[in-house]
Design a protein around this motif. Structure first.
Motif, PDB file in Angstrom:
ATOM      1  N   VAL B 308     -83.015 -41.577 -28.474  1.00  0.00           N
ATOM      2  CA  VAL B 308     -82.925 -40.665 -28.199  1.00  0.00           C
ATOM      3  C   VAL B 308     -82.843 -39.747 -26.876  1.00  0.00           C
ATOM      4  N   SER B 309     -83.611 -40.084 -26.231  1.00  0.00           N
ATOM      5  CA  SER B 309     -84.107 -39.260 -24.425  1.00  0.00           C
ATOM      6  C   SER B 309     -82.375 -40.020 -24.176  1.00  0.00           C
ATOM      7  N   PHE B 310     -81.978 -41.112 -24.429  1.00  0.00           N
ATOM      8  CA  PHE B 310     -80.707 -41.235 -23.570  1.00  0.00           C
ATOM      9  C   PHE B 310     -79.320 -41.042 -23.841  1.00  0.00           C
ATOM     10  N   LEU B 311     -79.700 -40.777 -25.493  1.00  0.00           N
ATOM     11  CA  LEU B 311     -78.304 -39.581 -25.951  1.00  0.00           C
ATOM     12  C   LEU B 311     -78.439 -38.123 -25.634  1.00  0.00           C
ATOM     13  N   ALA B 312     -79.514 -38.161 -25.679  1.00  0.00           N
ATOM     14  CA  ALA B 312     -79.620 -36.274 -25.448  1.00  0.00           C
ATOM     15  C   ALA B 312     -80.025 -36.967 -23.345  1.00  0.00           C
ATOM     16  N   ARG B 313     -79.268 -37.543 -22.815  1.00  0.00           N
ATOM     17  CA  ARG B 313     -79.236 -37.296 -21.316  1.00  0.00           C
ATOM     18  C   ARG B 313     -80.254 -37.147 -20.595  1.00  0.00           C
ATOM     19  N   HIS B 314     -81.425 -37.461 -21.545  1.00  0.00           N
ATOM     20  CA  HIS B 314     -82.532 -36.901 -20.373  1.00  0.00           C
ATOM     21  C   HIS B 314     -82.685 -35.067 -20.202  1.00  0.00           C
ATOM     22  N   ASN B 315     -82.355 -34.361 -21.240  1.00  0.00           N
ATOM     23  CA  ASN B 315     -82.043 -32.958 -21.070  1.00  0.00           C
ATOM     24  C   ASN B 315     -83.032 -32.985 -22.104  1.00  0.00           C
ATOM     25  N   PRO B 316     -84.301 -32.006 -21.458  1.00  0.00           N
ATOM     26  CA  PRO B 316     -85.172 -31.798 -22.684  1.00  0.00           C
ATOM     27  C   PRO B 316     -84.873 -31.018 -24.076  1.00  0.00           C
ATOM     28  N   LEU B 317     -83.941 -29.885 -23.232  1.00  0.00           N
ATOM     29  CA  LEU B 317     -83.858 -29.170 -24.619  1.00  0.00           C
ATOM     30  C   LEU B 317     -82.716 -29.326 -25.892  1.00  0.00           C
ATOM     31  N   VAL B 318     -81.989 -30.628 -25.093  1.00  0.00           N
ATOM     32  CA  VAL B 318     -81.477 -31.536 -26.035  1.00  0.00           C
ATOM     33  C   VAL B 318     -82.235 -32.289 -26.490  1.00  0.00           C
ATOM     34  N   ILE B 319     -82.986 -32.895 -26.436  1.00  0.00           N
ATOM     35  CA  ILE B 319     -83.707 -33.786 -27.686  1.00  0.00           C
ATOM     36  C   ILE B 319     -84.174 -33.600 -29.024  1.00  0.00           C
ATOM     37  N   PRO B 320     -84.709 -32.202 -28.993  1.00  0.00           N
ATOM     38  CA  PRO B 320     -84.872 -31.460 -30.109  1.00  0.00           C
ATOM     39  C   PRO B 320     -84.331 -32.197 -31.695  1.00  0.00           C
ATOM     40  N   ALA B 321     -82.508 -31.577 -31.065  1.00  0.00           N
ATOM     41  CA  ALA B 321     -81.728 -31.871 -31.703  1.00  0.00           C
ATOM     42  C   ALA B 321     -81.054 -33.720 -32.204  1.00  0.00           C
ATOM     43  N   VAL B 322     -81.396 -34.219 -30.852  1.00  0.00           N
ATOM     44  CA  VAL B 322     -80.851 -35.333 -31.060  1.00  0.00           C
ATOM     45  C   VAL B 322     -81.762 -36.076 -32.207  1.00  0.00           C
ATOM     46  N   ALA B 323     -83.181 -35.440 -31.718  1.00  0.00           N
ATOM     47  CA  ALA B 323     -84.267 -36.075 -32.501  1.00  0.00           C
ATOM     48  C   ALA B 323     -84.210 -35.915 -33.684  1.00  0.00           C
ATOM     49  N   ILE B 324     -84.209 -34.581 -34.137  1.00  0.00           N
ATOM     50  CA  ILE B 324     -83.878 -34.704 -36.047  1.00  0.00           C
ATOM     51  C   ILE B 324     -82.876 -34.896 -36.826  1.00  0.00           C
ATOM     52  N   LEU B 325     -81.582 -35.610 -35.536  1.00  0.00           N
ATOM     53  CA  LEU B 325     -80.737 -36.447 -36.906  1.00  0.00           C
ATOM     54  C   LEU B 325     -81.212 -37.524 -36.750  1.00  0.00           C
ATOM     55  N   PHE B 326     -82.433 -37.806 -35.575  1.00  0.00           N
ATOM     56  CA  PHE B 326     -82.562 -39.530 -35.885  1.00  0.00           C
ATOM     57  C   PHE B 326     -83.767 -39.411 -37.267  1.00  0.00           C
ATOM     58  N   GLY B 327     -84.219 -38.526 -37.082  1.00  0.00           N
ATOM     59  CA  GLY B 327     -85.562 -38.276 -37.323  1.00  0.00           C
ATOM     60  C   GLY B 327     -84.597 -38.499 -39.358  1.00  0.00           C
ATOM     61  N   GLY B 328     -83.915 -37.959 -39.595  1.00  0.00           N
ATOM     62  CA  GLY B 328     -82.718 -37.960 -40.443  1.00  0.00           C
ATOM     63  C   GLY B 328     -82.484 -39.227 -40.920  1.00  0.00           C
ATOM     64  N   LEU B 329     -82.362 -39.999 -40.474  1.00  0.00           N
ATOM     65  CA  LEU B 329     -81.459 -41.203 -40.361  1.00  0.00           C
ATOM     66  C   LEU B 329     -83.226 -42.002 -40.474  1.00  0.00           C
ATOM     67  N   VAL B 330     -84.305 -42.403 -40.433  1.00  0.00           N
ATOM     68  CA  VAL B 330     -85.335 -42.908 -39.783  1.00  0.00           C
ATOM     69  C   VAL B 330     -86.428 -42.531 -41.876  1.00  0.00           C
ATOM     70  N   ALA B 331     -85.749 -41.041 -42.121  1.00  0.00           N
ATOM     71  CA  ALA B 331     -86.199 -40.488 -43.340  1.00  0.00           C
ATOM     72  C   ALA B 331     -86.038 -41.337 -44.387  1.00  0.00           C
ATOM     73  N   SER B 332     -83.742 -41.537 -44.485  1.00  0.00           N
ATOM     74  CA  SER B 332     -83.324 -41.866 -45.175  1.00  0.00           C
ATOM     75  C   SER B 332     -83.404 -43.298 -45.810  1.00  0.00           C
ATOM     76  N   GLY B 333     -83.836 -44.377 -44.550  1.00  0.00           N
ATOM     77  CA  GLY B 333     -83.995 -45.708 -44.675  1.00  0.00           C
ATOM     78  C   GLY B 333     -84.439 -46.188 -45.770  1.00  0.00           C
ATOM     79  N   VAL B 357     -73.532 -49.026 -27.643  1.00  0.00           N
ATOM     80  CA  VAL B 357     -72.205 -47.908 -26.884  1.00  0.00           C
ATOM     81  C   VAL B 357     -71.883 -46.902 -26.900  1.00  0.00           C
ATOM     82  N   LEU B 358     -73.573 -46.178 -26.734  1.00  0.00           N
ATOM     83  CA  LEU B 358     -73.763 -44.898 -25.593  1.00  0.00           C
ATOM     84  C   LEU B 358     -73.969 -45.248 -23.916  1.00  0.00           C
ATOM     85  N   LEU B 359     -74.449 -46.094 -24.444  1.00  0.00           N
ATOM     86  CA  LEU B 359     -74.662 -47.673 -22.712  1.00  0.00           C
ATOM     87  C   LEU B 359     -73.152 -47.580 -21.676  1.00  0.00           C
ATOM     88  N   THR B 360     -72.288 -48.191 -22.897  1.00  0.00           N
ATOM     89  CA  THR B 360     -71.411 -48.778 -22.151  1.00  0.00           C
ATOM     90  C   THR B 360     -70.549 -47.046 -21.620  1.00  0.00           C
TER      91      THR B 360
END
Lengths: 305, 380
Positions: B308-333, B357-360
């Motif tokens: 989540v942090s890498f995808l948000a480029r370590h920007n605290p203001l972007v983290i919540p949005a990315v975290a919700i995306l992945f929270g949804g992925l975990v929740a739908s597991g 892919v992100l790091l690439t």
């Protein structure tokens, strides 16, 4: 009392040989990769994927050695992936290693689910304790042939790094990419190859986990062995032979818990489980320094710079 | 980068830039430059999704089904959305545990350990207090203690980095394993609740000592704390002297030393803040979800938080949005597992793929001239 101490010591010896083998393979693979100036932190994932693939291949073909080979191929595939990605400009090899670790573990758990139950043929052991009548010693000296394969690889690697043209190329790339480029060596290609071969070795280490000791496939099979092996390379100062010695030391530390359990001391079992991690950390603290980089470290390594 | 394409572009650039420099305002130029940091991660997400779709088709599953189940299990209904927010709370906090050290140039991945140890420590502290101290002060003390323990734990990795030059990535992950072993040691031994034979756990907190949910929802307060911390830490890192000094240290360690910045204290402080965030996540897992400390605390939130942090480029203001995306992925597991007959590791494969892919995609920065201000195309 003396008997108990002896039992523990013998169990630790046997444990050291058994537990050290995967450490040894991963450390040798990482040693080769780091010699060329790149860090692959993803070998934990390679180890787990190797274990899964080895178990599956052994189950389907009935031959554990096919499993070992398949694990090596799977490992070299992950290594090649790491090597390719890190060959691109501006890509951080440590971060890619973390990603490859998560990816490898994910893929292994995904495809490994159907293999948790069935029994696959394991690798046999060489009974080196035949001369003794002690059943403890006999069971301790049931040594897997992969252990000796690892030692042979370590000697071969140490010799060829020092004495062959290829070894010189790898060391040059690891110490100064600029010098290597000036010599007309393709730095990325050499690093790609060392990472791939390193992945192969780590995959074989995984095969040992699932086909010899502990000798089954489940999701808790490896918890950090791959990572500890990476730390172990620093301790071994990038020398394959010292990697073997360090792996034996770590194997002994990992065997403390089970050995004490074999004489009925179960207290603090979880604490002794943590022993290898604590030992790794202690060794890293002892061998690192804030003032200068570690002795014999390849100059191009991005780690601890 | 090769020189050939640049050389052919140069004359056209010169004409372009003369015309458009006047047309493009300062704001437009900044927007153009910053959009690179949005477009490339989104592109990486799209490529990873495409690769994952191919993977699913190769094993005979439908990617369309997968997306519809992620939607239904993670976002589609009010219930699933609340479940997603619930799960994104620890992800926000563990992502902060990666993002803050990243600002000072460290790759810390010890969030999982700080989460487990912080959660366990808060539960262990609470057990003797239950019944003697009212719930509210107990919970406050628990939360603070979890943060202190988590901060101490990751702080060790930061201190070792500064004082001994120990690689912080390896040491923080080792500390994670040690932290989980410490919790298991106590949970299976001295602090085990003997009335529960099934799963080794500490004694339950009891419903009176659990943190409630946000009124009219099923979402616990950890989510709100996560959002508040994101904003607070954003200001700390980008609007204060402390944050500036930390970023200088991350940018150029030697320059920071030469400037006389307290580099050691900055590194330890950033690590401790990181650990405190992850420890707080552990506290909320114990006090809002599990109600006790056991092995379920090590559910992998700390590892997903890295992504989540890498995808948000370590920007605290972007983290919540990315975290919700992945929270949804975990929740739908769970839903994906049941309906599509896929193993629970499917989500891990997708996460690993996205991460790789992100790091690439890091290599793409600076490659597209569309993101560069006109006239600066041949400067890199």
């Amino acid at each position: 009392m003396n008997d108990a101490v002896l039992t523990v010591l013998i169990a630790m010896l046997g444990g050291a040989i058994r537990v050290s083998t995967p450490f040894m393979f991963v450390a040798l693979g990482e040693c080769l990769t780091e010699k060329s100036g790149r860090v692959n932190l993803g070998l934990e994932g390679t180890l787990v994927l190797g274990a899964m693939v080895a178990y599956a291949a052994s189950y389907h073909t009935g031959s554990p050695w096919v499993g070992v080979l398949a694990a090596g191929v799977a490992g070299s595939f992950l290594g090649a992936m790491h090597g390719t990605i890190c060959g691109l400009p501006r890509v951080n090899d440590v971060a890619v290693g973390i990603a490859m670790m998560l990816f490898g573990v994910g893929v292994a758990f995904f495809f490994g689910k159907p293999y948790i139950q069935p029994e696959a043929p394991r690798l046999g052991s060489i009974p080196l304790g035949f001369w003794s009548h002690s059943p403890n010693l006999n069971s301790a000296l049931q040594v897997n042939p992969l252990f000796f394969v690892g030692i042979v690889i370590a000697i071969a690697l140490a010799w060829s790094l020092r004495n062959t043209c290829w070894g010189l190329v790898v060391r040059t790339v690891g110490d100064s990419a600029a010098a290597a480029r000036a010599m007309g060596i393709s730095v990325n290609w050499v690093r790609f190859l060392t990472t791939t071969v390193g992945g192969f070795l780590a995959g074989v280490g995984g095969a040992f986990l699932s086909l010899s000791y502990p000798g089954s496939w489940n999701q808790g099979l490896s918890s950090g062995q791959g990572l500890m092996a990476v730390a172990l390379v620093i301790f071994a100062r990038w020398n394959p032979l010292r990697c073997v010695a360090a792996a034996l030391l770590f194997g002994g530390a990992g065997a403390i818990g089970p050995s004490l359990q074999s004489v009925g001391i179960t207290q603090g079992y979880y604490f002794f489980n943590a022993a290898p991690y604590i030992l790794t950390l202690a060794i890293m603290i002892a061998t690192s320094s804030a003032k200068h980089s570690a002795r014999d470290m390849p100059g191009e390594l991005s780690m601890a710079r | 980068m090769s020189d050939a394409p640049l050389a052919t572009e140069a004359p056209r650039d010169a004409i372009d830039s003369a015309a458009s420099r006047a047309a493009e305002s300062d704001f437009a130029i900044r927007l153009r430059a910053n959009s690179e940091y949005v477009v490339i991660p989104l592109l990486a997400l799209a490529i990873a999704a495409a690769l994952f779709a191919i993977f699913l088709m190769a094993i005979g599953k439908s990617p369309v089904d997968f997306i519809s189940y992620v939607w239904r299990g993670g976002f589609g209904t009010s219930f699933s959305l609340q479940n997603t927010l619930q799960r994104s709370a620890p992800l926000i906090l563990t992502a902060l545990a990666v993002a803050i050290p990243a600002r000072i140039g460290l790759i810390m991945i010890g969030g999982e350990g700080a989460l487990v140890l912080g959660g366990f420590a808060s539960a262990a502290l609470a057990i003797p207090m239950i019944g003697h101290v009212p719930p509210m002060p107990t919970l406050i003390v628990m939360g603070l203690f979890a943060m202190a323990v988590g901060g101490f734990w990751v702080g060790i990795a930061g201190y070792l980095r500064y004082a001994r030059g120990v690689n912080e990535t390896i040491s923080s992950l080792l500390l994670t394993y040690i932290g989980i072993a410490i919790m298991n040691f106590f949970v299976e031994g001295a602090l085990r609740d003997l009335t529960d034979p099934n799963k080794p756990s500490t004694k339950p907190l009891g419903s009176a000592y659990m943190i409630g949910t946000i009124p009219d929802t099923e979402v616990h307060w950890g989510f709100v704390f996560g959002l508040v911390l994101c904003v607070t830490l954003y200001f700390l890192m980008s609007r204060t002297t402390f944050g500036f000094a930390a970023r200088v240290t991350g940018g150029n360690f030697r320059a920071a030393l030469a400037q006389g910045l307290p580099v050691g204290r900055l590194i330890v402080a950033c690590s401790a803040i990181a650990g405190a965030c992850a420890g707080l996540a552990g506290f909320f897992e114990v006090a809002a979800i599990q109600g006790r400390a056991n092995a379920s605390l090590a559910a992998g939130y700390g590892f997903t938080g890295i992504l989540v942090s890498f995808l948000a480029r370590h920007n605290p203001l972007v983290i919540p949005a990315v975290a919700i995306l992945f929270g949804g992925l975990v929740a739908s597991g769970g839903l994906i597992q049941r309906r599509m007959d896929l193993p629970d590791a499917t989500v891990l494969v997708l996460q690993g793929l996205i991460f790789v892919v992100l790091l690439t995609s890091e290599t793409l920065y600076g490659r597209f001239s569309i993101f560069k201000p006109p006239g600066e195309k041949d400067r890199t």
